[in-house]
Scaffold this active site. Structure first.
Site, PDB file in Angstrom:
ATOM      1  CG  ASP A  19      -2.350  -0.545   0.645  1.00 27.44           C
ATOM      2  OD1 ASP A  19      -2.788  -0.275  -0.171  1.00 27.44           O
ATOM      3  OD2 ASP A  19      -3.003  -1.175   2.095  1.00 27.44           O
ATOM      4  CD  GLU A  43      -4.350   1.609  -2.017  1.00 29.99           C
ATOM      5  OE1 GLU A  43      -4.218   1.243  -1.473  1.00 29.99           O
ATOM      6  OE2 GLU A  43      -4.705   0.765  -3.322  1.00 29.99           O
ATOM      7  CE1 TYR A  48      -2.703  -3.210   6.053  1.00 35.90           C
ATOM      8  CE2 TYR A  48      -1.666  -1.905   4.932  1.00 35.90           C
ATOM      9  CZ  TYR A  48      -2.816  -2.496   5.551  1.00 35.90           C
ATOM     10  OH  TYR A  48      -3.120  -2.834   4.194  1.00 35.90           O
ATOM     11  CD  GLU A  88      -5.163  -1.479  -5.753  1.00 39.79           C
ATOM     12  OE1 GLU A  88      -6.222  -1.781  -4.354  1.00 39.79           O
ATOM     13  OE2 GLU A  88      -5.380  -0.112  -6.329  1.00 39.79           O
ATOM     14  CG  HIS A 116      -9.100   0.953  -5.030  1.00 39.61           C
ATOM     15  ND1 HIS A 116      -7.949   1.594  -4.054  1.00 39.61           N
ATOM     16  CD2 HIS A 116      -9.695   2.263  -4.809  1.00 39.61           C
ATOM     17  CE1 HIS A 116      -7.799   2.185  -3.142  1.00 39.61           C
ATOM     18  NE2 HIS A 116      -9.196   2.383  -3.606  1.00 39.61           N
TER      19      HIS A 116
END
Length: 347
Positions: A90, A120, A127, A187, A224
């Site tokens: 990402d 993104e 994360y 994606e 996406h």
């Protein structure tokens, strides 16, 4: 003779029409009127994308903080490695979406890519948020180093990295098309063994906060992938000289290679995880590859994996439909953010 490099689209060029004459290498004023665009149904896609707005810290991680120490050592290791994988994908995707938009002469594509890039960036932030909730700073940093150090992950990402960097160095029409292929793979397939790990934890009532956030990311990535596959098809339709047997063969070769590498990665990172059947996972990866090929207007390459072999995974994300409809017949579906885990029919 080498292929000509594309010029970056001008920011504003009033002598040209508002409706672009081509997606790449065309003419447009730079003025975006959503009621006067070359591909009108992309406005609905844009609205779906912006309707998916969410922020990482909206997800309550308090239960996950308590549960993480109770996971098995294998589950903890896989958790950290998969977060490392997702961040490796990402992070560069934020930049790649922006780079593609610089060469798009259709202002609608520029705007959609700007939203994708922003999403993104949110994914990558999520994360960091997830890891900061459950492990120390040293462990967080180690997880984010995996994309630079883990040999299996490096091998898994090698061809993607090469194509993305080739586009930076040589922004030709061919490299844009090939970058769109790898973006579609990213994606629509590369994330999915990782997503399945978190959904497997959730079906055992583990780390449900993390799984909820992954379902938001998953929903975004499906949109996406849908747009990127449409952009690929539209660009080829506008530039039929690139729609060659050589390019088609290259696409199939990259899909087969990527499937093999994804299977190798998933077998490495999930081999000790209770509830994950690695043979089933192999089939799921091939099923996802078939699905993305259909969306790109190509034929399936794994005839035994037309249907989803991991039926249980449908219960963890919103339904995403219309992936089999014709390019110019896509229907609109408005998503709304929820606090629970819904289901995907055709994931």
């Amino acid at each position: 003779m080498s292929e000509a490099l594309l010029e970056r689209a001008k920011t504003l060029e009033p002598r040209h029409p508002n409706k672009s004459t081509a997606l790449f290498g065309g003419k447009s004023s730079g003025i975006l009127n959503w009621n006067d665009i070359a591909y009108p149904h992309w406005y609905k896609l844009y609205k779906r994308l912006v309707g998916n707005y969410w922020q990482a810290d909206e997800v309550n991680m308090s239960a996950d903080v308590k549960q993480f120490p109770t996971l098995t050592k294998e589950e903890q290791d896989a958790y950290l490695k998969i977060i490392g994988l997702l961040s490796t994908l990402d992070g560069p995707q934020t930049r790649t979406a922006l780079l593609l938009s610089l060469y798009a002469t259709d202002p609608a594509v520029q705007s959609i890519m700007a939203v994708i890039s922003q999403q993104e960036a949110v994914h990558n932030e999520s994360y960091s948020y997830v890891l900061s909730s459950v492990v120390s700073l040293d462990e967080q940093n180690e997880s984010f180093q995996l994309g630079r150090r883990d040999p299996v992950l490096l091998k898994r990402n090698e061809h993607l990295i090469q194509q993305y960097n080739r586009f930076v160095e040589e922004p030709t029409m061919e490299n844009i098309l090939k970058t769109l292929v790898y973006t579609s793979l990213l994606e629509g397939m590369f994330f999915y063994s990782g997503f399945a790990f978190f959904y497997n934890l959730a079906r055992n009532n583990k780390m449900v906060g993390t799984s909820t956030m992954i379902s938001y990311i998953n929903r975004d990535e499906l949109e996406h992938g849908r747009f990127i596959s449409e952009l690929f098809r539209a660009a080829l339709a506008e530039r039929p000289e690139y729609n060659t047997t050589e390019l088609t063969g290259w696409v199939y070769e990259q899909f087969r290679l990527s499937v093999d590498l994804e299977i190798e990665w998933s077998s490495y990172v999930l081999k000790e995880i209770e509830g994950i059947d690695l043979e089933e996972m192999k089939g799921y990866i091939k099923y996802r590859a078939n699905k993305m090929l259909r969306m790109m207007g190509l034929s399936e390459i794994y005839p035994d994996y037309v249907d989803n072999p991991m039926k249980w995974i449908r219960a963890y994300v919103d339904n995403f439909d219309d992936t089999k409809t014709d390019f110019f017949e896509q229907k609109s579906r408005q998503y709304t953010k929820t606090s629970d885990l819904n289901g995907f029919d055709d994931l």
